[in-house]
Design a protein around this motif. Structure first.
Motif, PDB file in Angstrom:
ATOM      1  N   PRO A 134      53.449  22.768  45.532  1.00 38.48           N
ATOM      2  CA  PRO A 134      52.013  22.630  45.250  1.00 38.48           C
ATOM      3  C   PRO A 134      51.744  21.827  43.982  1.00 38.48           C
ATOM      4  O   PRO A 134      52.492  21.902  43.012  1.00 38.48           O
ATOM      5  CB  PRO A 134      51.556  24.081  45.090  1.00 38.48           C
ATOM      6  CG  PRO A 134      52.780  24.798  44.595  1.00 38.48           C
ATOM      7  CD  PRO A 134      53.949  24.131  45.270  1.00 38.48           C
ATOM      8  N   ASP A 135      50.647  21.052  44.016  1.00 38.16           N
ATOM      9  CA  ASP A 135      50.210  20.313  42.828  1.00 38.16           C
ATOM     10  C   ASP A 135      49.378  21.211  41.910  1.00 38.16           C
ATOM     11  O   ASP A 135      49.525  21.179  40.686  1.00 38.16           O
ATOM     12  CB  ASP A 135      49.384  19.085  43.233  1.00 38.16           C
ATOM     13  CG  ASP A 135      50.219  18.065  43.991  1.00 38.16           C
ATOM     14  OD1 ASP A 135      51.403  17.901  43.645  1.00 38.16           O
ATOM     15  OD2 ASP A 135      49.692  17.445  44.946  1.00 38.16           O
ATOM     16  N   THR A 136      48.491  21.982  42.506  1.00 34.61           N
ATOM     17  CA  THR A 136      47.640  22.896  41.735  1.00 34.61           C
ATOM     18  C   THR A 136      47.538  24.231  42.467  1.00 34.61           C
ATOM     19  O   THR A 136      47.700  24.287  43.692  1.00 34.61           O
ATOM     20  CB  THR A 136      46.217  22.324  41.555  1.00 34.61           C
ATOM     21  OG1 THR A 136      45.642  22.088  42.857  1.00 34.61           O
ATOM     22  CG2 THR A 136      46.237  21.034  40.761  1.00 34.61           C
ATOM     23  N   ILE A 137      47.266  25.266  41.707  1.00 36.47           N
ATOM     24  CA  ILE A 137      47.079  26.609  42.274  1.00 36.47           C
ATOM     25  C   ILE A 137      45.621  27.005  42.045  1.00 36.47           C
ATOM     26  O   ILE A 137      45.134  26.955  40.912  1.00 36.47           O
ATOM     27  CB  ILE A 137      48.015  27.636  41.598  1.00 36.47           C
ATOM     28  CG1 ILE A 137      49.471  27.199  41.742  1.00 36.47           C
ATOM     29  CG2 ILE A 137      47.798  29.023  42.197  1.00 36.47           C
ATOM     30  CD1 ILE A 137      49.966  27.048  43.160  1.00 36.47           C
ATOM     31  N   PRO A 138      44.895  27.378  43.093  1.00 37.76           N
ATOM     32  CA  PRO A 138      43.483  27.727  42.926  1.00 37.76           C
ATOM     33  C   PRO A 138      43.299  28.993  42.092  1.00 37.76           C
ATOM     34  O   PRO A 138      44.112  29.911  42.160  1.00 37.76           O
ATOM     35  CB  PRO A 138      42.996  27.936  44.361  1.00 37.76           C
ATOM     36  CG  PRO A 138      44.226  28.288  45.140  1.00 37.76           C
ATOM     37  CD  PRO A 138      45.342  27.511  44.502  1.00 37.76           C
ATOM     38  N   SER A 139      42.241  29.006  41.301  1.00 40.61           N
ATOM     39  CA  SER A 139      41.902  30.203  40.534  1.00 40.61           C
ATOM     40  C   SER A 139      41.430  31.301  41.478  1.00 40.61           C
ATOM     41  O   SER A 139      41.133  31.059  42.654  1.00 40.61           O
ATOM     42  CB  SER A 139      40.802  29.881  39.515  1.00 40.61           C
ATOM     43  OG  SER A 139      41.242  28.905  38.595  1.00 40.61           O
ATOM     44  N   CYS A 140      41.368  32.521  40.969  1.00 45.71           N
ATOM     45  CA  CYS A 140      40.921  33.660  41.762  1.00 45.71           C
ATOM     46  C   CYS A 140      39.484  33.425  42.237  1.00 45.71           C
ATOM     47  O   CYS A 140      38.585  33.177  41.420  1.00 45.71           O
ATOM     48  CB  CYS A 140      41.002  34.929  40.917  1.00 45.71           C
ATOM     49  SG  CYS A 140      40.357  36.410  41.735  1.00 45.71           S
ATOM     50  N   GLU A 141      39.263  33.483  43.532  1.00 44.64           N
ATOM     51  CA  GLU A 141      37.928  33.251  44.082  1.00 44.64           C
ATOM     52  C   GLU A 141      36.960  34.359  43.699  1.00 44.64           C
ATOM     53  O   GLU A 141      35.753  34.156  43.675  1.00 44.64           O
ATOM     54  CB  GLU A 141      37.997  33.143  45.612  1.00 44.64           C
ATOM     55  CG  GLU A 141      38.727  31.931  46.148  1.00 44.64           C
ATOM     56  CD  GLU A 141      40.223  32.120  46.249  1.00 44.64           C
ATOM     57  OE1 GLU A 141      40.908  31.182  46.687  1.00 44.64           O
ATOM     58  OE2 GLU A 141      40.714  33.212  45.873  1.00 44.64           O
ATOM     59  N   ARG A 142      37.491  35.507  43.363  1.00 41.57           N
ATOM     60  CA  ARG A 142      36.632  36.658  43.077  1.00 41.57           C
ATOM     61  C   ARG A 142      36.089  36.635  41.654  1.00 41.57           C
ATOM     62  O   ARG A 142      34.916  36.913  41.421  1.00 41.57           O
ATOM     63  CB  ARG A 142      37.405  37.953  43.326  1.00 41.57           C
ATOM     64  CG  ARG A 142      36.569  39.212  43.266  1.00 41.57           C
ATOM     65  CD  ARG A 142      37.407  40.424  43.634  1.00 41.57           C
ATOM     66  NE  ARG A 142      36.579  41.608  43.692  1.00 41.57           N
ATOM     67  CZ  ARG A 142      36.248  42.343  42.621  1.00 41.57           C
ATOM     68  NH1 ARG A 142      36.678  41.975  41.432  1.00 41.57           N
ATOM     69  NH2 ARG A 142      35.496  43.407  42.767  1.00 41.57           N
ATOM     70  N   CYS A 143      36.959  36.284  40.675  1.00 40.63           N
ATOM     71  CA  CYS A 143      36.524  36.349  39.271  1.00 40.63           C
ATOM     72  C   CYS A 143      36.688  35.042  38.518  1.00 40.63           C
ATOM     73  O   CYS A 143      36.252  34.929  37.367  1.00 40.63           O
ATOM     74  CB  CYS A 143      37.265  37.465  38.536  1.00 40.63           C
ATOM     75  SG  CYS A 143      39.027  37.115  38.267  1.00 40.63           S
ATOM     76  N   GLY A 144      37.344  34.060  39.123  1.00 42.34           N
ATOM     77  CA  GLY A 144      37.508  32.765  38.486  1.00 42.34           C
ATOM     78  C   GLY A 144      38.675  32.663  37.526  1.00 42.34           C
ATOM     79  O   GLY A 144      38.904  31.609  36.919  1.00 42.34           O
ATOM     80  N   THR A 145      39.452  33.735  37.372  1.00 45.57           N
ATOM     81  CA  THR A 145      40.586  33.733  36.447  1.00 45.57           C
ATOM     82  C   THR A 145      41.764  32.952  37.026  1.00 45.57           C
ATOM     83  O   THR A 145      41.939  32.865  38.237  1.00 45.57           O
ATOM     84  CB  THR A 145      41.012  35.184  36.145  1.00 45.57           C
ATOM     85  OG1 THR A 145      39.903  35.893  35.591  1.00 45.57           O
ATOM     86  CG2 THR A 145      42.163  35.231  35.157  1.00 45.57           C
ATOM     87  N   GLU A 146      42.590  32.425  36.135  1.00 45.46           N
ATOM     88  CA  GLU A 146      43.784  31.674  36.541  1.00 45.46           C
ATOM     89  C   GLU A 146      44.726  32.559  37.364  1.00 45.46           C
ATOM     90  O   GLU A 146      44.912  33.737  37.075  1.00 45.46           O
ATOM     91  CB  GLU A 146      44.522  31.180  35.289  1.00 45.46           C
ATOM     92  CG  GLU A 146      45.853  30.507  35.585  1.00 45.46           C
ATOM     93  CD  GLU A 146      46.696  30.303  34.342  1.00 45.46           C
ATOM     94  OE1 GLU A 146      47.639  29.489  34.400  1.00 45.46           O
ATOM     95  OE2 GLU A 146      46.410  30.966  33.314  1.00 45.46           O
ATOM     96  N   ARG A 147      45.298  31.950  38.390  1.00 47.04           N
ATOM     97  CA  ARG A 147      46.380  32.604  39.130  1.00 47.04           C
ATOM     98  C   ARG A 147      47.711  32.017  38.657  1.00 47.04           C
ATOM     99  O   ARG A 147      47.830  30.826  38.417  1.00 47.04           O
ATOM    100  CB  ARG A 147      46.244  32.350  40.638  1.00 47.04           C
ATOM    101  CG  ARG A 147      45.279  33.265  41.380  1.00 47.04           C
ATOM    102  CD  ARG A 147      45.522  33.109  42.864  1.00 47.04           C
ATOM    103  NE  ARG A 147      44.663  33.938  43.680  1.00 47.04           N
ATOM    104  CZ  ARG A 147      43.628  33.492  44.391  1.00 47.04           C
ATOM    105  NH1 ARG A 147      43.322  32.201  44.362  1.00 47.04           N
ATOM    106  NH2 ARG A 147      42.914  34.312  45.121  1.00 47.04           N
ATOM    107  N   ARG A 148      48.724  32.919  38.603  1.00 47.79           N
ATOM    108  CA  ARG A 148      50.071  32.473  38.258  1.00 47.79           C
ATOM    109  C   ARG A 148      51.085  33.149  39.172  1.00 47.79           C
ATOM    110  O   ARG A 148      50.794  34.144  39.831  1.00 47.79           O
ATOM    111  CB  ARG A 148      50.375  32.762  36.783  1.00 47.79           C
ATOM    112  CG  ARG A 148      49.595  31.850  35.833  1.00 47.79           C
ATOM    113  CD  ARG A 148      49.604  32.345  34.406  1.00 47.79           C
ATOM    114  NE  ARG A 148      50.938  32.337  33.831  1.00 47.79           N
ATOM    115  CZ  ARG A 148      51.213  32.799  32.607  1.00 47.79           C
ATOM    116  NH1 ARG A 148      50.251  33.316  31.859  1.00 47.79           N
ATOM    117  NH2 ARG A 148      52.432  32.759  32.140  1.00 47.79           N
ATOM    118  N   PHE A 149      52.272  32.603  39.172  1.00 47.22           N
ATOM    119  CA  PHE A 149      53.346  33.100  40.038  1.00 47.22           C
ATOM    120  C   PHE A 149      53.703  34.546  39.705  1.00 47.22           C
ATOM    121  O   PHE A 149      53.838  34.914  38.539  1.00 47.22           O
ATOM    122  CB  PHE A 149      54.578  32.218  39.873  1.00 47.22           C
ATOM    123  CG  PHE A 149      55.808  32.749  40.550  1.00 47.22           C
ATOM    124  CD1 PHE A 149      55.898  32.778  41.929  1.00 47.22           C
ATOM    125  CD2 PHE A 149      56.870  33.233  39.813  1.00 47.22           C
ATOM    126  CE1 PHE A 149      57.024  33.283  42.566  1.00 47.22           C
ATOM    127  CE2 PHE A 149      58.008  33.726  40.430  1.00 47.22           C
ATOM    128  CZ  PHE A 149      58.080  33.748  41.810  1.00 47.22           C
TER     129      PHE A 149
END
Length: 456
Positions: free
Chosen positions: A323-338
């Protein structure tokens, strides 16, 4: 219980936890796996295959999960218990549920949508699990909240079959249960055989169930004494007897996979392994300490890329399809990480029942007379001079071989496939027991899964 390094030292941050498959011995053992046991102090690791055990038994998804690419009903793959109360008090209990599309022909190269991951969590005080052990407790079961689960997949039941007197999520599983279980039981009862209840009912939509046991990944730099202790713990987790007085290297094939076995699991030919640097790194990592090649899962929550030098990203199996980018959490907008990844070795354990049943049913897929006819045709072509073999004869033989091959490939295509699956999660672990309006997933939130296809 799964945990992360958090703000601890670099030494602890870089420790990866590995998940291994352990056979479920009997029904008593099964009641201790997942959230079947209401005593959360006994929870650890998770479950592979079988049917999900819901952390929130009341607000489960309203219907069965579908592949976002081809709309096929998905199969339950595994669940993982990973509390996160140091980030969110509502995540004192926290579990993930992974589902996969079974149509590997349509979705084999799809990186998103064919694997879906749900997360749910609960605060320490909740109506579903007691704070202290209580043998009479039943509120952790969906039935206590008037929730009826599908007899096949364990997801929300949509209706009760008037003939079979069981609940199903839809007609696809209603038909499957009738074919593989109900009709067979009826036949046994009519024949008045001594045993009318079979101990095991194979269902194509249910993958082989086992316990997911977790241990820390041994560190190669450890001295021999410490390393042997770590290896012994890993063997113990897998139910293997250790002979401390013997240097005999012979182990059960499931516990001591050879390189060719691993190649077969990930779909890699020898030349593929030697060409791709990511694939070589993958093999080097799982081979760097003996006897952890059977790892089904790797876990390291939200690693810091600057300090976790070799574990800050997933262990990719190939250089492409990243993946080039990982989408942020759709619910709260916070960064997602592995947070964790599924390994290709997991498929070996999930497909055990399926492979056994297919071996039994091979004669119904390919008729014995068809094989014998092909053998006769091949013998004729080998013994007769080329000029005496009619052109149509050779063409018909090749066509028959292709037909048989396609039948086998069609059966093999009815299973999920992946190289690795990496799951990225909300770093605020947002949410709790509340339910959003019109939510099809109930109190469950969807996280982001990226699938690398198996090697060509």
């Amino acid at each position: 219980m799964m945990s992360s390094g958090g703000n601890q030292s670099k030494r602890l941050e870089t420790v990866v936890q590995l998940g291994f498959s352990v056979d479920i011995e009997d029904n008593e053992h099964r009641l201790l796996v997942g959230h079947n046991n209401p005593d959360y102090k006994e929870w650890d690791g998770g479950q592979l295959g079988g049917r999900p055990t819901w952390l929130n038994p009341k607000d489960i998804p309203n219907g069965f999960l579908k592949c976002k690419n081809c709309d096929s009903p998905m199969m339950f793959v595994c669940q993982l218990y990973a509390p996160c109360d140091e980030v969110n008090d509502d995540a004192f209990h926290r579990s993930f549920y992974v589902f996969a599309c079974p149509d590997s022909t349509k979705c084999s190269k799809e990186t998103t949508g064919s694997i879906r991951v749900l997360r749910t969590q609960l605060p320490k005080e909740n109506p579903y699990f007691p704070e202290d052990h209580d043998e009479t407790w039943t509120y952790h079961l969906p039935a206590s909240w008037n929730k009826h689960l599908c007899k096949v997949c364990g997801q929300q039941g949509r209706g009760k079959c008037p003939i079979q007197q069981e609940y199903f999520c839809g007609p696809h599983h209603q038909k499957e249960y009738k074919k593989y279980v109900f009709d067979k039981l009826q036949q046994h009862q009519q024949q008045q055989t001594p045993s009318t209840q079979l101990e095991f009912h194979f269902l194509p939509s249910v993958l082989t169930e086992s316990e997911l046991v977790v241990e820390e990944e041994p560190i190669p730099e450890q001295d021999n004494k410490t390393r042997k202790k770590a290896e012994k713990a890993l063997f113990k987790a897998q139910g293997v007897e250790i002979d401390n007085d013997s240097d005999d290297e012979e182990e059960d094939s499931d516990k001591n996979l050879e390189q060719k076995d691993l190649n077969e699991m990930v779909g890699a030919a020898d030349e593929t392994v030697s060409k791709d640097s990511a694939t070589m790194k993958f093999y080097d990592r799982i081979h760097q300490v003996d006897d952890v090649k059977t790892q089904c899962l790797r876990y390291l929550r939200w690693p810091n890329h600057r300090t976790c030098e070799d574990t800050g990203t997933p262990l990719w199996i190939r250089s492409d399809f990243q993946p080039d980018t990982i989408p942020s959490c759709e619910r709260c907008g916070t960064e997602r990480r592995f947070e964790f990844q599924l390994m290709p070795q997991m498929l070996h354990y999930l497909f055990k029942d399926m492979e056994s049943e297919r071996a039994k049913a091979k004669d119904t897929i390919i008729k014995k007379e068809d094989i014998e006819a092909l053998q006769r045709a091949t013998s004729i072509m080998e013994q007769a001079p080329p000029e005496q073999v009619p052109p149509d004869f050779a063409a018909n033989k090749d066509a028959a071989i292709d037909t048989l091959r396609n039948k086998l490939m069609e059966e093999d295509a009815k299973t999920p496939s992946w190289g690795v699956v990496s799951i990225y999660t909300c770093t605020d672990s947002c949410g709790g027991m509340e339910i959003e309006n019109d939510s099809e997933l109930g109190a469950y939130f969807e996280e982001f899964a990226w699938k690398q296809p198996s090697l060509d």
